[in-house]
Structures are given as C-alpha cells and as structure tokens.
Scaffold this active site. Structure first.
Site, mmCIF file in Angstrom:
data_model
loop_
_atom_site.group_PDB
_atom_site.id
_atom_site.type_symbol
_atom_site.label_atom_id
_atom_site.label_comp_id
_atom_site.label_asym_id
_atom_site.label_seq_id
_atom_site.Cartn_x
_atom_site.Cartn_y
_atom_site.Cartn_z
ATOM 1 C CD GLU A 107 -0.981 4.634 62.992
ATOM 2 O OE1 GLU A 107 -1.917 4.136 63.641
ATOM 3 O OE2 GLU A 107 -0.682 5.843 63.043
ATOM 4 C CD GLU A 127 -5.868 4.621 60.502
ATOM 5 O OE1 GLU A 127 -5.660 4.661 59.263
ATOM 6 O OE2 GLU A 127 -5.161 3.942 61.269
#
Ligand code: NAD
Length: 699
Positions: A107, A127
């Site tokens: 990210e 995730e």
C-alpha cells in the site's frame, strides 16, 4: 529498531532507506522516520525527487506484528497519513522494491508515484488471510493501478505475484542489478523528462464490460468460494466502490468495511491462527540458544504408508533420506508408491519432471542398518506393535552414531516405553506425522519423560525445515489430536444411536465448517484403525469402572469388512474410482436393527445439537489435556486442530471457539449433555469449571 532509518541526498535525489529488520514492518519508529524523510525532502530545494527503499531482501512486510493490539499501531503518523503526505508531495517519489512488498508495504508503494522492482519480488495484499482487507487505501488504489478485475483477484486470493507476472500498472519497470543505483537512475530520468506525478488517487479504476453484471457475478462466485470467511465479500464491495465512487468516498467506504471486519469473531480467529503458528514454537523451559542437531541426512525404518510419505516430506525439503524396510518386496512397493505419487503431481503440472527426478534421487532404499548408521536422525514407522518397536529401537541403539536423534512415528504407543528399550532415552522423541505425511502440515512432537531439551529443540527446528507446524505434546494415549478426536467420534456414533443418520451428522459438521464430516473422515482413514483401538480399550476398561463406553453399531460395520474407502465400503458405499460417500440402505438397516436391540426409539436430532455435542466434546477433553500439561497452551491445541484435522480457521480451533461462545455457556451445555444419552461420558473438565466460574477464557 537497531538503527535509525538513514536519509541521504545523492545528486539531487533524496533516499529514504527503511530499516526495521527483519521485514521492515511499518512500526511506529519507522513511520516517524519515513515522515521525517519526506518532510526534509519536500523542504530542500536541492532535492528534485525521492526514492524510498528497504533492504535487498525486504521492501516491507506491512504492519509491524509486534505492535498488533497495542496503541502504538494507531499512533500518528499512521500509514494513512504517510500516504496522504505522498499524495501531497510536489516531487516525484519512486518506490524501489526488492524482496517483497506485502500488505501495508505494498500500500505504501502504491502511494508512491512510480514503482521499480527487482525481478522475482513478491507483491501481495494478503490481508484476506487474516480475515480483514487492505485498510490503508489499498482497495481503492490497486483497482486504479491494474484494473478492477485483476485487483479483485489479487486481494481475494491474497496470493503474491512477481513483477514479471503482475498485471500492467503494478510495477513501472523491472530493474536487474543494484536496486538503489538503478532506482536513482530511474528517478533522474523522470526528473529530466519532466514526467507528471502519477497519483493513483487521481486515476480511474477501469473495468471492461458492464460493472453491474461483473460485480453480480463476482459476488456470487466469492460467496460460494469463501463460505464462512467474512472478508472476501467485503473486498468485492470495496472494489465496486473504487469503480463507482470518487477516491475520498471510496476510502471512507473501505475504512468502514475494515472496521466492521476487524471486530468479527472470524477475523479474530484467523489472527489467533496466524499468531498461533509462531506461539507454538516457544517451549517455555527450553532456552532459545540451546545447541541443536542440524539434520543433514535422515533415515526412515518402515517403507509403508507413513514411511513413504515421511520420506517424501524430507526429499521435498531437499534432505537426503534412506528408506529401510525388512523385506525387499515391501521396499519396492514403498518406492513404487512414492514414484506414482510424484508422477501424478507431474501429470497435473504441479511439479517439473526434473524436480521429481531430483527428489527421487534423494530417497535411497536399503535393507541394511549398516547404511543408515551415520544419519543424523532416524524415524521408525513400522507396524504399530510394541514388541516390534522395542526390537527396532534396540537395533537402532546399537548402530546409530552417538548424537543421532531416534524418533518414533507411533500414534498410540507409550513413547517412554519405547525409549526405555535403548540406553539413550534422552535421544528418543516422538515425531507423529499425519497421513498423507508429505501433505499434512501438523507434526506432533512427543516429549518423553527423558527427552533432552536439545533433542526437542532440534525436532522443532526440523519441523520448520519440513514446512510443518511442530507442536509439543506430552505422552498420553492418542497425544493431543487423537485423544480429543476419540471423544468427538464417540459422540458422532452415539448421535446415530439416538436417531441421526450418518450423513446428517456429517452434513451438520461440514455446514458448520469442518472440512469433512466424521464418518466420511473415518472411511477415508480406514475403519480398521479405530476398531483396533476400541477392541484394546474395551479390554482395558474391564478393569476401569469409569471407562467411557462406545456405541456398538460401528463395530458391526467393521465386522462386515467394511473398512472404508480402501474396501469400497464403510459407513458409506463407494463407486469404483470415486471417493464420493454414498448412503447405503444396508447400513441404514444395520443401524435400525442395532437401535431396536438396545431399545432406543429414534428421534430427530437437530443440526445444532450435533455440532455442540461433537465440538464441545473436543473442548472438554482439550481442557483436561491442558490441565494435565499434555499441551503447553490452549493455542497449541487449537493449532493441532487447525493444521491436522480440518477445523475451520475462521472458528479458531476448539478452545478458541469455546472462548468466543463463552465458557459459562459451554459448561452449561456439557452439564446438560451429562443428563442425556450416555451422560456418563460428559464429566465436565475441572479446568472448564474453574475458568467458567471465574469468567475467564482458555486463550
Ligand atoms: P504400514 O503397514 O503401511 O507400514 C509398515 C511398514 O513397516 C511395512 O512396509 C513393513 O514391511 C515395515 N516393517 C515391519 N517390520 C519391520 C522391521 N522390523 N524393520 C523394517 N521395516 C519393517 O503402516 P503405516 O500405516 O505406515 O504405520 C506405521 C506407523 O505409523 C505405525 O506406528 C502407525 O501407528 C503410525 N501412524 C500411522 C498413521 C496412518 O494414518 N496410517 C498416522 C500416523 C502414525
């Protein structure tokens, strides 16, 4: 952090080197350092561009797991704020990615204007595997970088891609050579060419075709694949938001979905499993730096089902292994099975022929103990007979070099008695593999009364090398896993006595999340194994008035020679070449007759009762195992079930699940069962009573 994150300027380009070994987890000090670097670079007129780089082995593994569940994780500057700073930068920022960029690490890279990466770098947003979703803008930026379809696939699977295979837009250039030098050159080129700052937040998430139709299909597909797992459907929603909404609204949407997920018991269970894998490696009384045996060569005695599978596990890990059997034909059969197993994998395209050849080359068959004497470790996997095992261990004691580890794969026999047949019981340990041993991740490491700490630590290290989860168990009948399983299947059999059909029991537990119902599982493992155990127990229990009884109908199934899949029939019947269990009228009749004989008139058993009876039987016995010190911690028991028995990860294991239900409620259920059918099997474990009374949990 051992070193502050260095900041330097080279030829007008600022370099921020992330330094938080081993994986550059984005802990608070590192976040501060990155922010500081960006501020200096922004303020320095001499700086024309910025490179953010990690080590050659790791760009960043994302959130720092040592900060999980601590206030530090959300202390400013957060990853969000860092990425906002990147968006506000007026100078190009290049992420130079080596090793891997995972989760928050990727990210961060997606927040940079450009990304260069070394070949083979692993890029992932995993995730989903923790029951959550990328919560620092990842679900909004990734579809803008690579398109909605590819982004959805990456985030729902959580699997890594390399820059070579990544969809266009994830990485701008693959650079081979000195990563920093090449990133600096790349940054200089951007400056020279006056390329615009590519902010993903300003771009659109592309999607070929009609979004409504695409997302409808995606929702349906994901719902089917992710039964019980809450994150994948929410990831679909977020990608849909990335396509439909302006960036800032999409990000708010992502945040809200993240916060919903993070508090679900499913995502907590998945994080419990994630940390559990690390927690079980700690053996409290064994120092971390204790000297261990480095297993460079291994031997297996017994080339049957288990011996062959174990040999494959070693060969797969690149460890040479000698496979010894008493009979030439048994040896040939064993090697033949191994070859067929590998060939099947090659045919499916999951293994290269050259790799198969290399692995076969690592497995050397032998009939002679003289050829195994110098191995660092030997694992006995002969028939399950104490006299035979003792004889094999006496032989091993004579021939094996002094510091070799002597292990047994016994499932039910007393490891201390086996150890006592040698003059070096401190070198003896149980290594209880699960079938198929080359596939199953669980390895119970059975600590005998005299097993040395060094041997125990060596076994734990070996488990890691074999890519297994090693879990320490004390010596008892069935160790952790099978001792608990016995209570689970005892209830499954009784439920059938009372009126449930075997397929009802299987369906209820499978719907609840178990990979397989108990009867299908027993048919797969072979009904003869359980039968032998029951016969032995029935013999032993004649002298023990407190012994728990078994239902009798399953023995009648065994008396018919219906040993399960391998016999073409067990509790179910099987068509040739098909493993699908089919209910059999012959068994229905057998069960009906049995019920009549024992005077039980069948009742409808609700699915909820089936689940509670079977799962709380695991929990109650688990509590005893914990109290007796057979398992070190509740999490060890949970990990046994998650890695070896098809327990659903999103339920966290039998102890964690009981914690989420509430131990007072579990205890009330157990007390209720104690008043029901064969209630004598339901004495509540003292530890369960104690914890429930104190309002505490197992974990
Ligand atoms: P198996 O019958 O398939 O294989 C046993 C092998 O041992 C045979 O090849 C036999 O020829 C060989 N053998 C017998 N006596 C020998 C001797 N004196 N020296 C050398 N080799 C000898 O049995 P298996 O299912 O592989 O089980 C082996 C062990 O693993 C048992 O202790 C069993 O309890 C345990 N185990 C089995 C499973 C399972 O699911 N099958 C799971 C975990 C542990």
């Amino acid at each position: 952090m051992s070193d502050p994150t260095p900041y330097a300027v080279r030829d007008g380009i600022a370099v921020i080197t992330m330094h938080n070994p081993p994986v550059n987890g984005l802990g608070h000090p590192l976040r501060v350092a990155i922010t500081e670097g960006l501020r200096r670079a922004a303020a320095d007129a001499a700086v024309k561009a910025v490179v953010i780089i990690g080590s050659a082995k790791a760009f960043s593994g994302g959130a720092d797991i040592s900060e999980f569940n601590t206030p530090k994780a959300s202390t400013d500057p957060t990853l969000h704020q860092i990425i906002d700073m990147l968006d506000a930068m007026q100078k190009p920022v290049v992420a130079a990615i080596g090793g891997f960029a995972m989760g928050g690490g990727l990210e961060l890279a997606l927040g940079c204007h450009y990304r260069v990466a070394a070949p083979g770098t692993q890029l992932a947003l995993p995730e989903v595997k923790l029951g959550i979703l990328p919560g620092a803008g990842g679900t909004q930026r990734l579809p803008r970088a690579i398109g909605a379809e590819a982004a959805l696939e990456l985030m729902v699977s959580g699997n890594p891609v390399t820059p070579e295979k990544a969809p266009k837009g994830l990485v701008d250039e693959i650079v081979q050579g000195d990563l920093l030098e090449l990133a600096l050159k790349y940054a200089a080129r951007i400056v020279a060419e006056k390329r615009p700052l590519r902010r993903l937040r300003d771009e659109r998430a592309t999607l070929a075709g009609d979004p409504a139709a695409f997302f409808k299909a995606a929702r349906e597909r994901v719902a089917k694949q992710s039964r019980g797992y809450p994150a994948p459907p929410k990831i679909v929603e977020c990608v849909e938001a990335a396509v439909a909404l302006p960036f800032d609204e999409g990000r708010k949407f992502e945040r809200a979905r993240f916060e919903e997920l993070v508090v679900t018991s499913e995502s907590k269970a998945m994080r419990h499993a994630f940390f559990g894998e690390r927690a079980v490696e700690k053996i409290p009384d064994v120092p971390k730096d204790i000297p261990t045996v480095d297993v460079k060569s291994a031997a297996i005695v017994g080339a049957g089902t288990m011996g062959g599978g174990i040999a494959m596990a070693f060969a797969n890990a690149g460890i040479p292994v000698r496979l010894l059997d008493a009979q030439q034909d048994a040896l040939e059969r064993g090697i033949g099975v191994i070859r067929r197993n590998y060939s099947a994998t090659v045919e499916k395209g999951r293994l290269a022929q050259a790799d198969m050849d290399r692995r076969m080359g690592l497995i050397q068959p032998t009939l002679s103990y003289g050829e195994i004497k110098d191995c660092d470790l030997v694992i006995e996997a002969v028939f399950e007979k104490m006299d035979l095992k003792r004889e094999v261990f006496r032989r091993l004691d004579e021939v094996m070099k002094p510091d070799a580890i002597l292990a047994t794969n016994t499932s039910t026999l007393d490891v201390n008695e086996i150890a006592a047949s040698t003059k070096r019981p401190e070198s003896v340990v149980g290594l209880h593999f699960f079938s198929p041993a080359n596939v199953m991740r669980l390895l119970e490491i059975v600590r005998g009364a005299k097993t040395s700490k060094s041997v125990l630590a060596s076994a734990m290290k070996l488990a890691r090398r074999l890519r297994k989860v090693g879990i320490v168990s004390g010596v008892c009948d069935g160790f952790i896993g099978n001792r608990m399983m016995e209570e689970y299947v005892r209830q499954a059999f009784f439920l059938v006595d009372e009126g449930a059909a075997p397929q009802d029991v299987d369906k209820a537990l499978q719907d609840w999340g178990m990979a397989m119902g108990p009867f299908a599982m027993l048919d797969m493992a072979g009904q003869d194994i359980g039968w032998a155990v029951r016969k032995r127990r029935n013999e032993e229990s004649k002298a023990d008035p407190k012994a728990r009884p078994y239902s009798g109908w399953i023995d009648r199934v065994c008396e018919l020679g219906r040993f399960g899949q391998k016999a073409g029939a067990g509790v179910y019947k099987y068509e040739k070449g098909d493993r699908a269990p089919r209910p059999d009228p012959e068994i229905e009749k057998l069960i009906d007759d049995y019920r009549r004989e024992i005077g039980v008139s069948p009742r409808g058993v609700p699915a909820g009762e089936i689940v509670e009876r079977c799962i709380f039987a695991l929990t109650n016995e688990g509590a005893r195992i914990l109290e007796e010190g057979i398992a070190l911690r509740a999490v060890d028991i949970d990990m046994v079930y998650l890695t070896g028995y098809g327990f659903p990860v999103y339920r966290g294991g039998p102890m964690f699940y009981a914690d989420t239900v509430g131990l007072d409620r579990v205890l009330a259920a157990v007390r209720g069962f104690a008043k029901g059918y064969h209630g004598e099997c339901w004495r509540p474990a003292p530890l369960l009573e104690k914890l429930a009374a104190a309002g505490k949990t197992f974990n």
